[in-house]
Design a protein around this motif. Structure first.
Motif, short mmCIF file in Angstrom:
data_model
loop_
_atom_site.label_atom_id
_atom_site.label_comp_id
_atom_site.label_asym_id
_atom_site.label_seq_id
_atom_site.Cartn_x
_atom_site.Cartn_y
_atom_site.Cartn_z
N GLU A 142 -7.49 -73.28 61.51
CA GLU A 142 -7.76 -71.94 60.99
C GLU A 142 -7.43 -71.81 59.50
O GLU A 142 -7.81 -70.84 58.87
CB GLU A 142 -6.98 -70.89 61.79
CG GLU A 142 -5.49 -70.94 61.62
CD GLU A 142 -4.76 -71.95 62.52
OE1 GLU A 142 -3.54 -72.06 62.38
OE2 GLU A 142 -5.42 -72.62 63.33
N LEU A 143 -6.75 -72.81 58.93
CA LEU A 143 -6.38 -72.77 57.52
C LEU A 143 -7.51 -73.28 56.61
O LEU A 143 -7.58 -72.91 55.44
CB LEU A 143 -5.11 -73.59 57.29
CG LEU A 143 -4.46 -73.52 55.92
CD1 LEU A 143 -4.15 -72.09 55.50
CD2 LEU A 143 -3.18 -74.36 55.92
N VAL A 144 -8.38 -74.12 57.15
CA VAL A 144 -9.44 -74.72 56.34
C VAL A 144 -10.82 -74.34 56.86
O VAL A 144 -10.99 -74.01 58.03
CB VAL A 144 -9.31 -76.26 56.29
CG1 VAL A 144 -8.07 -76.67 55.51
CG2 VAL A 144 -9.28 -76.87 57.66
N SER A 145 -11.81 -74.41 55.97
CA SER A 145 -13.17 -74.04 56.36
C SER A 145 -14.02 -75.24 56.80
O SER A 145 -15.13 -75.06 57.26
CB SER A 145 -13.86 -73.31 55.20
OG SER A 145 -13.99 -74.17 54.08
N ARG A 146 -13.48 -76.44 56.62
CA ARG A 146 -14.18 -77.66 57.02
C ARG A 146 -13.16 -78.79 57.10
O ARG A 146 -12.01 -78.62 56.68
CB ARG A 146 -15.28 -78.02 56.03
CG ARG A 146 -14.76 -78.21 54.61
CD ARG A 146 -15.73 -78.96 53.74
NE ARG A 146 -15.38 -78.94 52.35
CZ ARG A 146 -14.40 -79.67 51.80
NH1 ARG A 146 -13.65 -80.45 52.54
NH2 ARG A 146 -14.17 -79.60 50.51
N PRO A 192 -12.01 -73.63 42.00
CA PRO A 192 -12.66 -72.45 42.59
C PRO A 192 -13.05 -72.70 44.05
O PRO A 192 -13.15 -73.84 44.49
CB PRO A 192 -13.90 -72.26 41.70
CG PRO A 192 -13.52 -72.86 40.39
CD PRO A 192 -12.66 -74.04 40.74
N GLN A 193 -13.29 -71.62 44.74
CA GLN A 193 -13.64 -71.64 46.17
C GLN A 193 -12.47 -72.11 47.03
O GLN A 193 -12.66 -72.67 48.10
CB GLN A 193 -14.89 -72.47 46.44
CG GLN A 193 -16.10 -71.96 45.69
CD GLN A 193 -17.32 -72.84 45.88
OE1 GLN A 193 -17.23 -74.01 46.23
NE2 GLN A 193 -18.49 -72.26 45.64
N ASP A 194 -11.24 -71.88 46.54
CA ASP A 194 -10.02 -72.20 47.28
C ASP A 194 -9.95 -73.66 47.72
O ASP A 194 -9.53 -73.98 48.82
CB ASP A 194 -9.86 -71.27 48.49
CG ASP A 194 -9.52 -69.85 48.08
OD1 ASP A 194 -8.89 -69.67 47.02
OD2 ASP A 194 -9.90 -68.92 48.81
N GLU A 222 -2.25 -70.01 50.69
CA GLU A 222 -1.56 -70.54 51.87
C GLU A 222 -1.79 -72.05 52.01
O GLU A 222 -0.87 -72.81 52.33
CB GLU A 222 -2.05 -69.80 53.12
CG GLU A 222 -1.25 -70.10 54.35
CD GLU A 222 -1.75 -69.30 55.55
OE1 GLU A 222 -1.34 -69.67 56.67
OE2 GLU A 222 -2.53 -68.34 55.39
N LEU A 223 -3.03 -72.49 51.76
CA LEU A 223 -3.32 -73.93 51.83
C LEU A 223 -2.55 -74.67 50.75
O LEU A 223 -1.96 -75.72 51.00
CB LEU A 223 -4.82 -74.19 51.67
CG LEU A 223 -5.24 -75.66 51.65
CD1 LEU A 223 -4.85 -76.38 52.94
CD2 LEU A 223 -6.74 -75.78 51.40
N LEU A 224 -2.49 -74.12 49.55
CA LEU A 224 -1.74 -74.74 48.47
C LEU A 224 -0.26 -74.86 48.84
O LEU A 224 0.36 -75.91 48.64
CB LEU A 224 -1.92 -73.94 47.18
CG LEU A 224 -1.32 -74.53 45.92
CD1 LEU A 224 -1.87 -75.91 45.62
CD2 LEU A 224 -1.57 -73.59 44.74
N ALA A 225 0.31 -73.82 49.40
CA ALA A 225 1.72 -73.86 49.83
C ALA A 225 1.92 -74.89 50.92
O ALA A 225 2.92 -75.62 50.93
CB ALA A 225 2.16 -72.47 50.30
N TRP A 226 0.98 -74.98 51.87
CA TRP A 226 1.07 -75.96 52.95
C TRP A 226 1.09 -77.37 52.37
O TRP A 226 1.92 -78.20 52.75
CB TRP A 226 -0.10 -75.79 53.92
CG TRP A 226 -0.10 -76.75 55.05
CD1 TRP A 226 0.52 -76.58 56.26
CD2 TRP A 226 -0.73 -78.03 55.09
NE1 TRP A 226 0.32 -77.70 57.04
CE2 TRP A 226 -0.45 -78.60 56.35
CE3 TRP A 226 -1.48 -78.76 54.19
CZ2 TRP A 226 -0.90 -79.86 56.72
CZ3 TRP A 226 -1.95 -80.02 54.55
CH2 TRP A 226 -1.66 -80.56 55.81
N ALA A 244 -10.00 -74.15 51.68
CA ALA A 244 -9.33 -73.17 52.53
C ALA A 244 -10.33 -72.23 53.18
O ALA A 244 -11.42 -71.98 52.66
CB ALA A 244 -8.33 -72.37 51.71
N ALA A 245 -9.93 -71.70 54.30
CA ALA A 245 -10.70 -70.62 54.93
C ALA A 245 -10.67 -69.42 53.97
O ALA A 245 -9.77 -69.30 53.13
CB ALA A 245 -10.08 -70.26 56.28
N GLN A 246 -11.63 -68.54 54.10
CA GLN A 246 -11.78 -67.38 53.21
C GLN A 246 -10.44 -66.66 53.02
O GLN A 246 -9.79 -66.26 53.99
CB GLN A 246 -12.81 -66.41 53.80
CG GLN A 246 -13.09 -65.21 52.94
CD GLN A 246 -13.82 -65.58 51.65
OE1 GLN A 246 -14.61 -66.51 51.61
NE2 GLN A 246 -13.55 -64.84 50.60
#
Length: 84
Positions: free
Chosen positions: A68-72, A41-43, A18-22, A11-13
């Motif tokens: 925008e929900l994820v960092s990569r 860890p690290q979402d 929110e990512l887990l719910a998605w 997930a993004a910082q």
């Protein structure tokens, strides 16, 4: 044969919940034999689905979340079950 698909995203910082719910809201049709959702860890969120299918079968996969929900980009792996 059983094939397992692994889907992992970071997930993004500050957006891990929110990512887990998605992920939990995503439905696959048809449904897999089994589905597990894990977090780290690290979402990071990991989803493993099991299918009664050949290794290269066309089975439903979770999509990429909104950028925008994820960092990569999502990482995906496919495995086949082995006996013994």
């Amino acid at each position: 044969m059983t094939v397992a698909l692994m889907w992992e995203a970071r997930a993004a910082q500050g957006r891990g919940a929110e990512l887990l719910a998605w992920v939990r809201g995503q439905r696959l049709s048809p449904a897999p034999l089994r589905r597990e959702v894990l977090r780290a860890p690290q979402d990071r969120v990991l989803v493993i689905t099991w299918w009664d299918a050949e290794y290269d079968a066309d089975v439903p996969e979770l999509p990429e979340p909104a950028g925008e929900l994820v960092s990569r980009s999502v990482h995906r792996w496919r495995f086949e079950a082995v006996e013994g």
